[in-house]
Motif scaffolding. Structure first.
Motif, PDB file in Angstrom:
ATOM      1  N   ILE A  59     -45.339  40.356  49.173  1.00 21.46           N
ATOM      2  CA  ILE A  59     -44.864  41.730  49.005  1.00 21.46           C
ATOM      3  C   ILE A  59     -43.981  41.802  47.763  1.00 21.46           C
ATOM      4  O   ILE A  59     -43.026  41.028  47.621  1.00 21.46           O
ATOM      5  CB  ILE A  59     -44.063  42.184  50.241  1.00 21.46           C
ATOM      6  CG1 ILE A  59     -44.912  42.045  51.513  1.00 21.46           C
ATOM      7  CG2 ILE A  59     -43.575  43.622  50.065  1.00 21.46           C
ATOM      8  CD1 ILE A  59     -44.109  42.164  52.797  1.00 21.46           C
ATOM      9  N   THR A  60     -44.299  42.729  46.879  1.00 17.99           N
ATOM     10  CA  THR A  60     -43.507  42.940  45.664  1.00 17.99           C
ATOM     11  C   THR A  60     -42.889  44.326  45.699  1.00 17.99           C
ATOM     12  O   THR A  60     -43.597  45.326  45.876  1.00 17.99           O
ATOM     13  CB  THR A  60     -44.384  42.787  44.409  1.00 17.99           C
ATOM     14  OG1 THR A  60     -44.837  41.429  44.304  1.00 17.99           O
ATOM     15  CG2 THR A  60     -43.598  43.135  43.151  1.00 17.99           C
ATOM     16  N   ILE A  61     -41.579  44.376  45.530  1.00 18.72           N
ATOM     17  CA  ILE A  61     -40.847  45.645  45.458  1.00 18.72           C
ATOM     18  C   ILE A  61     -40.620  45.983  43.988  1.00 18.72           C
ATOM     19  O   ILE A  61     -40.195  45.122  43.208  1.00 18.72           O
ATOM     20  CB  ILE A  61     -39.491  45.533  46.189  1.00 18.72           C
ATOM     21  CG1 ILE A  61     -39.684  45.004  47.615  1.00 18.72           C
ATOM     22  CG2 ILE A  61     -38.776  46.885  46.188  1.00 18.72           C
ATOM     23  CD1 ILE A  61     -40.608  45.823  48.476  1.00 18.72           C
ATOM     24  N   THR A  62     -40.887  47.218  43.608  1.00 17.19           N
ATOM     25  CA  THR A  62     -40.715  47.614  42.214  1.00 17.19           C
ATOM     26  C   THR A  62     -39.972  48.942  42.104  1.00 17.19           C
ATOM     27  O   THR A  62     -40.076  49.810  42.974  1.00 17.19           O
ATOM     28  CB  THR A  62     -42.076  47.776  41.497  1.00 17.19           C
ATOM     29  OG1 THR A  62     -42.826  48.827  42.130  1.00 17.19           O
ATOM     30  CG2 THR A  62     -42.887  46.498  41.551  1.00 17.19           C
ATOM     31  N   TYR A  63     -39.233  49.069  41.026  1.00 16.50           N
ATOM     32  CA  TYR A  63     -38.679  50.356  40.614  1.00 16.50           C
ATOM     33  C   TYR A  63     -38.385  50.262  39.121  1.00 16.50           C
ATOM     34  O   TYR A  63     -37.551  49.453  38.696  1.00 16.50           O
ATOM     35  CB  TYR A  63     -37.417  50.727  41.388  1.00 16.50           C
ATOM     36  CG  TYR A  63     -36.858  52.059  40.929  1.00 16.50           C
ATOM     37  CD1 TYR A  63     -37.565  53.235  41.190  1.00 16.50           C
ATOM     38  CD2 TYR A  63     -35.686  52.136  40.195  1.00 16.50           C
ATOM     39  CE1 TYR A  63     -37.093  54.456  40.738  1.00 16.50           C
ATOM     40  CE2 TYR A  63     -35.202  53.342  39.744  1.00 16.50           C
ATOM     41  CZ  TYR A  63     -35.917  54.514  40.017  1.00 16.50           C
ATOM     42  OH  TYR A  63     -35.457  55.728  39.559  1.00 16.50           O
ATOM     43  N   ASN A  64     -39.097  51.054  38.345  1.00 14.06           N
ATOM     44  CA  ASN A  64     -38.970  51.008  36.880  1.00 14.06           C
ATOM     45  C   ASN A  64     -39.021  49.562  36.379  1.00 14.06           C
ATOM     46  O   ASN A  64     -38.123  49.103  35.658  1.00 14.06           O
ATOM     47  CB  ASN A  64     -37.682  51.702  36.435  1.00 14.06           C
ATOM     48  CG  ASN A  64     -37.730  53.208  36.659  1.00 14.06           C
ATOM     49  OD1 ASN A  64     -38.800  53.786  36.855  1.00 14.06           O
ATOM     50  ND2 ASN A  64     -36.575  53.843  36.639  1.00 14.06           N
ATOM     51  N   ALA A  65     -40.085  48.881  36.757  1.00 13.74           N
ATOM     52  CA  ALA A  65     -40.191  47.436  36.511  1.00 13.74           C
ATOM     53  C   ALA A  65     -41.285  47.094  35.511  1.00 13.74           C
ATOM     54  O   ALA A  65     -41.849  46.003  35.546  1.00 13.74           O
ATOM     55  CB  ALA A  65     -40.455  46.718  37.838  1.00 13.74           C
ATOM     56  N   GLU A  66     -41.581  48.002  34.606  1.00  9.18           N
ATOM     57  CA  GLU A  66     -42.697  47.762  33.690  1.00  9.18           C
ATOM     58  C   GLU A  66     -42.493  46.515  32.832  1.00  9.18           C
ATOM     59  O   GLU A  66     -43.450  45.875  32.416  1.00  9.18           O
ATOM     60  CB  GLU A  66     -42.912  48.979  32.779  1.00  9.18           C
ATOM     61  CG  GLU A  66     -41.756  49.274  31.842  1.00  9.18           C
ATOM     62  CD  GLU A  66     -42.039  50.447  30.902  1.00  9.18           C
ATOM     63  OE1 GLU A  66     -43.185  50.938  30.924  1.00  9.18           O
ATOM     64  OE2 GLU A  66     -41.116  50.865  30.171  1.00  9.18           O
TER      65      GLU A  66
ATOM     66  N   GLU B  19     -52.980  38.626  51.352  1.00  7.72           N
ATOM     67  CA  GLU B  19     -52.959  40.030  50.956  1.00  7.72           C
ATOM     68  C   GLU B  19     -51.742  40.265  50.070  1.00  7.72           C
ATOM     69  O   GLU B  19     -50.720  39.588  50.199  1.00  7.72           O
ATOM     70  CB  GLU B  19     -52.928  40.958  52.169  1.00  7.72           C
ATOM     71  CG  GLU B  19     -51.660  40.920  52.989  1.00  7.72           C
ATOM     72  CD  GLU B  19     -51.631  41.994  54.082  1.00  7.72           C
ATOM     73  OE1 GLU B  19     -52.637  42.713  54.255  1.00  7.72           O
ATOM     74  OE2 GLU B  19     -50.590  42.108  54.772  1.00  7.72           O
ATOM     75  N   TYR B  20     -51.898  41.218  49.157  1.00  5.17           N
ATOM     76  CA  TYR B  20     -50.831  41.500  48.197  1.00  5.17           C
ATOM     77  C   TYR B  20     -50.465  42.972  48.261  1.00  5.17           C
ATOM     78  O   TYR B  20     -51.323  43.843  48.090  1.00  5.17           O
ATOM     79  CB  TYR B  20     -51.275  41.118  46.785  1.00  5.17           C
ATOM     80  CG  TYR B  20     -50.189  41.277  45.747  1.00  5.17           C
ATOM     81  CD1 TYR B  20     -48.895  40.816  45.974  1.00  5.17           C
ATOM     82  CD2 TYR B  20     -50.452  41.892  44.523  1.00  5.17           C
ATOM     83  CE1 TYR B  20     -47.903  40.955  45.014  1.00  5.17           C
ATOM     84  CE2 TYR B  20     -49.471  42.033  43.552  1.00  5.17           C
ATOM     85  CZ  TYR B  20     -48.195  41.563  43.813  1.00  5.17           C
ATOM     86  OH  TYR B  20     -47.209  41.705  42.863  1.00  5.17           O
ATOM     87  N   LEU B  21     -49.191  43.250  48.519  1.00  2.00           N
ATOM     88  CA  LEU B  21     -48.700  44.613  48.644  1.00  2.00           C
ATOM     89  C   LEU B  21     -47.650  44.888  47.570  1.00  2.00           C
ATOM     90  O   LEU B  21     -46.800  44.033  47.294  1.00  2.00           O
ATOM     91  CB  LEU B  21     -48.058  44.843  50.016  1.00  2.00           C
ATOM     92  CG  LEU B  21     -48.957  44.879  51.254  1.00  2.00           C
ATOM     93  CD1 LEU B  21     -49.426  43.489  51.649  1.00  2.00           C
ATOM     94  CD2 LEU B  21     -48.204  45.504  52.429  1.00  2.00           C
ATOM     95  N   ILE B  22     -47.715  46.070  46.978  1.00  2.00           N
ATOM     96  CA  ILE B  22     -46.679  46.520  46.063  1.00  2.00           C
ATOM     97  C   ILE B  22     -46.069  47.792  46.631  1.00  2.00           C
ATOM     98  O   ILE B  22     -46.780  48.757  46.943  1.00  2.00           O
ATOM     99  CB  ILE B  22     -47.229  46.769  44.642  1.00  2.00           C
ATOM    100  CG1 ILE B  22     -47.650  45.447  44.003  1.00  2.00           C
ATOM    101  CG2 ILE B  22     -46.178  47.471  43.779  1.00  2.00           C
ATOM    102  CD1 ILE B  22     -48.189  45.582  42.592  1.00  2.00           C
ATOM    103  N   ILE B  23     -44.753  47.776  46.783  1.00  2.00           N
ATOM    104  CA  ILE B  23     -44.012  48.926  47.303  1.00  2.00           C
ATOM    105  C   ILE B  23     -43.113  49.428  46.180  1.00  2.00           C
ATOM    106  O   ILE B  23     -42.143  48.769  45.791  1.00  2.00           O
ATOM    107  CB  ILE B  23     -43.158  48.537  48.531  1.00  2.00           C
ATOM    108  CG1 ILE B  23     -44.009  47.778  49.566  1.00  2.00           C
ATOM    109  CG2 ILE B  23     -42.519  49.777  49.139  1.00  2.00           C
ATOM    110  CD1 ILE B  23     -45.156  48.572  50.144  1.00  2.00           C
ATOM    111  N   ASP B  24     -43.438  50.579  45.647  1.00  2.00           N
ATOM    112  CA  ASP B  24     -42.730  51.124  44.494  1.00  2.00           C
ATOM    113  C   ASP B  24     -41.853  52.299  44.908  1.00  2.00           C
ATOM    114  O   ASP B  24     -42.235  53.112  45.753  1.00  2.00           O
ATOM    115  CB  ASP B  24     -43.734  51.586  43.426  1.00  2.00           C
ATOM    116  CG  ASP B  24     -43.044  52.164  42.205  1.00  2.00           C
ATOM    117  OD1 ASP B  24     -42.477  51.365  41.441  1.00  2.00           O
ATOM    118  OD2 ASP B  24     -43.042  53.401  42.057  1.00  2.00           O
ATOM    119  N   GLY B  25     -40.690  52.382  44.283  1.00  2.00           N
ATOM    120  CA  GLY B  25     -39.726  53.424  44.646  1.00  2.00           C
ATOM    121  C   GLY B  25     -39.807  54.667  43.791  1.00  2.00           C
ATOM    122  O   GLY B  25     -38.782  55.224  43.416  1.00  2.00           O
TER     123      GLY B  25
END
Length: 249
Positions: free
Chosen positions: A7-14, A34-40
């Motif tokens: 699980i990857t958490i992102t916020y303005n992570a370009e 499985e790969y999940l991305i949770i973006d804010g």
């Protein structure tokens, strides 16, 4: 059902997200992962990167949240693997052999928690050293929850837990990862140390940026699990240890 949910958490992570994704792809994850991305609800180019790699992402969402640990709860709730592993934007799998070795452990040596050391890196990916060597946190080979009395013994990105025993994160506490690890260890029947480094950890996260609040929140967590008197005494020991480590190594 997959064995492992990353699980990857992102916020303005370009700036950092592609580094994380490419480290996963270098390990050639198959159906067991499985790969999940949770973006804010990022406002920069983060979602462009997500869409670029969309065929390699099992699920992703982008919506406002209440912060890092709220997003981590969303990821954990959506995960379907036997184990959960948080690898946030900028963090990386240590090398191309990590995932095969980890999955082999899960298949042949089932446990409730797996953990290892973490290699600290800077914004440019330059290695700064193993966490157990450049911080006062000596990594025990037989970890239990009482080892956490003086703070986080294991980097969160080097800690993998069985999903069914992993509790929700405290949403409004900057040391929620410490609490999460302690609660995982309290319910774990078998904890396995891995003799290979799991991850590269990008230094300078939220707890560093808001250090004073992080210290207050850590005290709250440790007092909750070990009692106020023990937490007070251990914080005196933490300060003494930090001074000793800084000046004498």
């Amino acid at each position: 059902m997959p064995l492992l949910s990353i699980i990857t958490i992102t916020y303005n992570a370009e700036r950092f997200l592609e580094r994380t994704i490419q480290s996963l792809l270098a390990n050639q994850p198959g159906a067991e992962v499985e790969y999940l991305i949770i973006d804010g609800n990022s406002k920069d180019g983060t979602l462009d990167i997500v869409r670029q790699y969309e065929k390699h992402i099992t699920r992703w969402i982008s919506e406002p949240d209440r912060g890092l640990y709220d997003a981590m709860n969303k990821g954990q709730q959506r995960a379907t693997g036997d184990y959960v592993w948080f690898m946030n934007a900028g963090d990386e799998l240590h090398d191309e052999a990590v995932l095969p070795k980890l999955l082999n452990q899960i298949r042949n040596n089932p446990a409730d928690v797996y953990y290892s050391d973490a290699l600290f890196v800077d914004d440019h990916g330059k290695a700064l050293g193993l966490r157990s060597q450049i911080t006062p946190h000596v990594l025990p080979r037989h970890l239990n929850w009482r080892d956490m009395a003086m703070g986080m013994k294991v980097c969160h990105q080097a800690f993998i837990a069985r999903r069914t025993l992993a509790p929700p994160f405290l949403v409004d506490n900057l040391s929620a990862d410490v609490d999460w690890e302690i609660r995982c260890l309290k319910t774990a029947q078998k904890v396995v140390w891995l003799d290979f480094v799991l991850c590269k950890y990008l230094v300078g996260g939220l707890s560093v940026q808001r250090h004073r609040q992080s210290l207050r929140d850590r005290f709250t967590v440790l007092a909750d699990h070990f009692g106020v008197a023990t937490a007070l005494w251990n914080h005196v020991r933490i300060v003494a240890r930090a001074v000793r480590f800084r000046f004498f190594g």
